[in-house]
Each structure stands twice: as C-alpha cells, then as structure tokens.
Design a protein around this motif. Structure first.
Motif, PDB file in Angstrom:
ATOM      1  N   ARG A 129       0.952  -1.233  -0.209  1.00 32.77           N
ATOM      2  CA  ARG A 129       0.016   0.033   0.125  1.00 32.77           C
ATOM      3  C   ARG A 129       0.955   1.287   0.087  1.00 32.77           C
ATOM      4  NH1 ARG A 129      -2.416   3.573   3.705  1.00 32.77           N
ATOM      5  NH2 ARG A 129      -1.150   2.431   5.473  1.00 32.77           N
ATOM      6  N   LEU A 130       1.949   1.168   0.620  1.00 34.42           N
ATOM      7  CA  LEU A 130       2.610   2.507   1.037  1.00 34.42           C
ATOM      8  C   LEU A 130       3.585   2.820  -0.493  1.00 34.42           C
ATOM      9  CD1 LEU A 130       4.049   2.168   4.568  1.00 34.42           C
ATOM     10  CD2 LEU A 130       2.170   3.675   3.709  1.00 34.42           C
ATOM     11  N   ARG A 131       3.982   1.549  -0.959  1.00 44.43           N
ATOM     12  CA  ARG A 131       4.932   1.753  -2.055  1.00 44.43           C
ATOM     13  C   ARG A 131       4.022   2.285  -3.315  1.00 44.43           C
ATOM     14  NH1 ARG A 131      10.282  -0.150  -3.227  1.00 44.43           N
ATOM     15  NH2 ARG A 131      10.612   0.091  -5.509  1.00 44.43           N
ATOM     16  N   ARG A 132       2.750   1.666  -3.256  1.00 46.39           N
ATOM     17  CA  ARG A 132       1.854   2.058  -4.265  1.00 46.39           C
ATOM     18  C   ARG A 132       1.533   3.824  -4.383  1.00 46.39           C
ATOM     19  NH1 ARG A 132      -2.199  -1.355  -3.238  1.00 46.39           N
ATOM     20  NH2 ARG A 132      -1.437  -2.879  -4.699  1.00 46.39           N
ATOM     21  N   ILE A 133       1.596   4.194  -3.082  1.00 40.65           N
ATOM     22  CA  ILE A 133       1.397   5.809  -2.915  1.00 40.65           C
ATOM     23  C   ILE A 133       2.520   6.599  -3.300  1.00 40.65           C
ATOM     24  CG2 ILE A 133       1.329   7.359  -1.097  1.00 40.65           C
ATOM     25  CD1 ILE A 133      -0.604   5.483   0.544  1.00 40.65           C
ATOM     26  N   LEU A 134       3.752   5.988  -3.219  1.00 42.75           N
ATOM     27  CA  LEU A 134       5.075   6.628  -3.305  1.00 42.75           C
ATOM     28  C   LEU A 134       5.563   6.459  -4.930  1.00 42.75           C
ATOM     29  CD1 LEU A 134       7.709   6.190  -0.624  1.00 42.75           C
ATOM     30  CD2 LEU A 134       6.663   8.193  -1.366  1.00 42.75           C
ATOM     31  N   THR A 135       5.113   5.317  -5.575  1.00 40.73           N
ATOM     32  CA  THR A 135       5.799   5.038  -6.759  1.00 40.73           C
ATOM     33  C   THR A 135       5.304   6.095  -7.934  1.00 40.73           C
ATOM     34  OG1 THR A 135       5.732   2.649  -6.268  1.00 40.73           O
ATOM     35  CG2 THR A 135       5.685   3.304  -8.726  1.00 40.73           C
ATOM     36  N   PRO A 136       4.175   6.571  -7.775  1.00 45.90           N
ATOM     37  CA  PRO A 136       3.967   7.666  -8.938  1.00 45.90           C
ATOM     38  C   PRO A 136       4.629   9.030  -8.779  1.00 45.90           C
ATOM     39  CG  PRO A 136       1.720   7.007  -7.854  1.00 45.90           C
ATOM     40  CD  PRO A 136       2.810   6.231  -7.332  1.00 45.90           C
ATOM     41  N   GLU A 137       5.215   9.140  -7.513  1.00 42.28           N
ATOM     42  CA  GLU A 137       6.173  10.407  -7.294  1.00 42.28           C
ATOM     43  C   GLU A 137       7.532   9.935  -7.831  1.00 42.28           C
ATOM     44  OE1 GLU A 137       4.467  12.906  -6.550  1.00 42.28           O
ATOM     45  OE2 GLU A 137       2.514  11.673  -5.974  1.00 42.28           O
ATOM     46  N   PHE A 138       7.808   8.956  -8.157  1.00 42.73           N
ATOM     47  CA  PHE A 138       9.094   8.694  -8.437  1.00 42.73           C
ATOM     48  C   PHE A 138       9.246   8.276  -9.806  1.00 42.73           C
ATOM     49  CE2 PHE A 138       9.749   8.759  -4.093  1.00 42.73           C
ATOM     50  CZ  PHE A 138      10.843   9.310  -3.798  1.00 42.73           C
ATOM     51  N   THR A 139       8.239   8.307 -10.771  1.00 41.90           N
ATOM     52  CA  THR A 139       8.191   7.736 -12.057  1.00 41.90           C
ATOM     53  C   THR A 139       9.346   8.837 -12.740  1.00 41.90           C
ATOM     54  OG1 THR A 139       6.462   9.273 -12.756  1.00 41.90           O
ATOM     55  CG2 THR A 139       6.172   6.838 -12.105  1.00 41.90           C
ATOM     56  N   MET A 140       9.714   8.459 -13.922  1.00 41.40           N
ATOM     57  CA  MET A 140      10.627   9.625 -14.678  1.00 41.40           C
ATOM     58  C   MET A 140       9.872  10.702 -14.979  1.00 41.40           C
ATOM     59  SD  MET A 140      13.631   8.822 -14.617  1.00 41.40           S
ATOM     60  CE  MET A 140      14.227  10.104 -15.463  1.00 41.40           C
ATOM     61  N   ARG A 141       8.432  10.742 -15.357  1.00 38.11           N
ATOM     62  CA  ARG A 141       7.754  11.902 -15.709  1.00 38.11           C
ATOM     63  C   ARG A 141       7.622  12.801 -14.618  1.00 38.11           C
ATOM     64  NH1 ARG A 141       2.378  13.540 -14.660  1.00 38.11           N
ATOM     65  NH2 ARG A 141       1.901  11.655 -13.958  1.00 38.11           N
ATOM     66  N   ARG A 142       7.570  12.370 -13.347  1.00 37.24           N
ATOM     67  CA  ARG A 142       7.437  13.203 -12.231  1.00 37.24           C
ATOM     68  C   ARG A 142       8.681  13.576 -11.763  1.00 37.24           C
ATOM     69  NH1 ARG A 142       2.881  12.577  -8.529  1.00 37.24           N
ATOM     70  NH2 ARG A 142       1.106  12.553 -10.052  1.00 37.24           N
ATOM     71  N   LEU A 143       9.719  12.927 -11.877  1.00 34.44           N
ATOM     72  CA  LEU A 143      11.039  13.339 -11.646  1.00 34.44           C
ATOM     73  C   LEU A 143      11.765  14.473 -12.359  1.00 34.44           C
ATOM     74  CD1 LEU A 143      12.708   9.886 -10.579  1.00 34.44           C
ATOM     75  CD2 LEU A 143      11.994  11.688  -8.988  1.00 34.44           C
ATOM     76  N   ARG A 144      11.184  14.528 -13.706  1.00 34.70           N
ATOM     77  CA  ARG A 144      11.830  15.313 -14.757  1.00 34.70           C
ATOM     78  C   ARG A 144      11.640  16.796 -14.275  1.00 34.70           C
ATOM     79  NH1 ARG A 144       9.379  11.898 -18.709  1.00 34.70           N
ATOM     80  NH2 ARG A 144      11.093  10.661 -19.727  1.00 34.70           N
TER      81      ARG A 144
END
Length: 426
Positions: free
Chosen positions: A124-139
C-alpha cells in the motif's frame, strides 16, 4: 541439561549481551566479540571489499555465522544467492518487529516507511510513493538538480585553494535535492545531514541510529502537519492532495524519513567515492568531459563497483527455506552483502575491478532487488549523471591535494564512505 532449557539460557544470555551493546555502544571491546564473518561485510580495503568476502563466497556463498551466546545468522555473499533472498518477499520478512524482537528494541521505535515493512502494508505504501518517483514526475526536478550542481561548482571555484569535495559537493547536492523533492526548507540541511548519517554510526551504540530515527520522525511530523494545512508542490504536498487522510501523519512522516535516509547518505557517498574513481582514472575523466555517451555506463559501473550500501536490510526467514542448497531455519536472520554480490565472478566474470566498458549496465544490486529495491534509484541516477560530467568539465585539471594513502575511509559502516576528499581544482 535438556535442549529446551539450554535454548532458554542462550536466549537469555543473548538478550543480556545485546542490552550491554545498547548501553555501551560498539566499542573496541565489543567488536572483539563479533565474528569477522559478520564484520567483513562492513569493512573495506580502500574501494574494494576485504579479501575475506571473496574467499568466503568461493567456499560457501551462503554461510552460517555463530554470534555470541549461541545466536545464529546467515551471510550471503553470492550474486544469484543474494537475488534469491532479496527477491523472495514470501520467504523472507523485513518487518521491524523481527529486528525489535531479536535486539530487545521496543517495537514502538519502528521508523515505518518501506524498508521495515512487509506486504500488505509495504504494498500500500509503495503504491502511494511510486507515482512520485516515475521519470515523468522526476523530470520536474532535473533543472533544479542542474542548478544545484552548478551552484556548488561556482562556490568551489570561488573558494580557491584545496577544496573538500565531500563537504563542498557530495553532501550538499543530495541534501538540496531531497529538500526540493520533499518540499521542506533547505535551511534545515545541517540537521538533515546529521540525522541521516547517525543512522549508520555503529560506534554510538546500537540504539543511536534509532535515536536519530526518532528525532528525524519528530521533525517530519511537524513538516507533515504544515503540509496538511497548506500542501506545497513537493512530494509530501502531492501525497496530501492526492490521498488525503488515507495516509496518516505517522505513515507520511515515515515515508519522508525513508526518502531522506535512502536518498541522502547513499548518494553523497557514491558521489564522493565516484569522484575518487575519476581522480584515479585520468582517461575516463577526459572522456566523461567530452563524450556524453560515456556518462550512463560510467554511472552504472560506479554504482556496481562501489556498492556504497554494503549490506541490505536484514531479512528473517518466514519458514525453513532453501537457498543454494542450504536450509535456513525459520526465524533466522539473513544478511546479504551487496558489495560482495556485485563482485561475484559468476556475475562479472573477473575480479570485479572498475571497468567503464563493462557490459552489465543495470543488473547490479547496488539498489537492492525485489519489492524492497530502492524506490529512489532513478533520482539517484539523475543526480550522478549530472554531477560527474559537470565536475569533469568545470575542473579538467582536478587532482588530489594529499597523497592517496592519507585519505580516510570509514572503518566499519553499513554505508561506506570517505571522510574527506581534498583536491586542487586546477
């Protein structure tokens, strides 16, 4: 004496021994009680693992270590064997309760976050964080990372004379980046650095890292409360806006603390040690300055070769489980040597020395493996891919300001590092 009674006695002695370490720390007298088979995972010979890691791996990539008072652990030094352990969430647990129970630490001291949790909480916690660490967000952070690096290079150039790359470059770059990512004040960077580094201080007593965790979590709870009132553009503000009260303050503080711990000290150490690699390889330094295609393979090889995180989070066998023909009993602790695995001849086909032309781009275990693989791996890569070539281009004549034998490395640490790296910039 019955087996059951003997087990109770050794368990009681073990708890007494661990309590003694908590009170007095891991000093020289305590270290003498710990087997070298365990300490070797935390030692280095310069940039290389100590020879005993390789000799142990050659004999038995999965080996039992007898700890004081009859306690046992298992050391894994092989590449495939480490992947098997790290990749099996069903077979091994990282839940903090296991560590607390084995070390006499209160379960309430759990830092939360991803590193010390199992599914379904981890999922559950990783599912919350994962979108914030996609290359799209990190760019969105890329321009800021580039600016941070250039600001540090400007400051170093203005300083003149010998400059310490650790304190003037390697530490500030990830510290500033994490502040940007989380959306917390950079004015607190000194506290950030100290809290993060205290996690890996094995000489302050086994409870010292947990004290640092507690202080960090207290700080992040305040940050979280501020973000609840006025969500910003950083990771914490985004999670508050997108998930609301489905993530409570304790969980969110734990996630932020995990990002700090996982993304600061590890990246700082890799930047510093990788800079030393450049100083030792003039041809690579020249190519990195002029050939953009060199950057990505250099970064991956540095990550593998250095393996700054020397040892993965402890795992605990959920049931009797067989790894490479060895049965690990239920409840036993397993320690995977990431530096040992990344030098395994079965993986790299040689002694694992630095080779910028090596064809093993991203299969190394520097970021771990499986569900606990570092969620910030791509962010770390971004920082390294900006920092190294920028440093090489700005200071083409960079060289060590002290003899190599005078450099001081950490003697016993989960995250390996160099204390200072004084250089002449031209």
């Amino acid at each position: 004496m019955s087996t059951t009674f003997r087990s109770r006695i050794t368990a009681r002695l073990g708890r007494t021994y661990l309590a003694r370490i908590q009170r007095h720390g891991i000093g020289s007298s305590t270290i003498k009680l710990l087997p070298e088979e365990l300490l070797m995972l935390l030692r280095r010979d310069g940039l290389d693992p100590v020879r005993r890691v390789a000799s142990t791996r050659a004999i038995a990539p999965v080996s039992r270590v007898s700890l004081p008072f009859g306690m046992d652990a298992w050391v894994v030094t092989g590449y495939e064997e480490s992947k098997a352990v790290l990749g099996s969430a069903e077979g091994f647990s990282t839940d903090f309760a296991n560590l607390a129970g084995n070390a006499g630490i209160a379960a309430e001291q759990s830092p939360g976050g991803l590193g010390f949790s199992d599914p379904p909480v981890h999922t559950r916690l990783r599912r919350i964080l994962t979108p914030e660490f996609t290359m799209r967000r990190l760019r969105r952070l890329a321009p800021r990372i580039e600016a941070i690096v250039e600001e540090r290079l400007d400051a170093m150039e203005a300083a003149g004379g010998p400059v310490d790359l650790v304190h003037e470059f390697a530490l500030p770059v990830p510290s500033l980046t994490i502040c940007e990512l989380l959306g917390v004040p950079y004015a607190d960077r000194n506290d950030f650095q100290q809290l993060a580094m205290d996690r890996f201080d094995l000489f302050g007593g086994t409870t010292a890292p947990f004290g640092a965790m507690s202080a960090s979590l207290d700080y992040f709870r305040e940050v979280v409360r501020a973000q609840r009132r006025n969500p910003g553009d950083g990771l914490l503000g985004m999670i508050v806006r997108e998930h609301g009260d489905s993530v409570d303050d304790k969980e969110l503080a734990g996630l932020a603390d995990g990002v700090l711990t996982g993304g600061f000290e590890t990246t700082a150490s890799t930047i510093a040690l990788g800079s030393l690699v450049l100083l030792q390889n003039e041809e690579v330094l020249d190519r990195l300055r002029t050939d953009d295609t060199m950057t990505a393979p250099f970064v991956e090889e540095v990550l593998r070769y250095l393996s700054a995180v020397q040892m993965a989070f402890p795992r605990f066998a959920r049931e009797d489980i067989e790894i490479a023909g060895v049965v690990i009993p239920r409840g036993d602790m397993v320690l995977c040597s990431l530096s040992g695995a990344n030098r395994d001849p079965a993986y790299v086909s040689d002694d694992g020395g630095f080779d910028p032309h090596r064809a093993t781009p991203s299969s190394h275990l520097a970021f771990g493996h499986g569900i606990h693989r570092c969620i910030g791996a791509e962010l770390a890569r971004m920082e390294l891919r900006v920092a190294y070539p920028a440093l090489a281009r700005r200071f083409p004549g960079m060289r060590l300001a002290v003899p190599p034998q005078e450099l001081g490395f950490r003697k016993l640490s989960i995250v390996y590092g160099i204390e200072s790296l004084p250089v002449y910039l031209s």
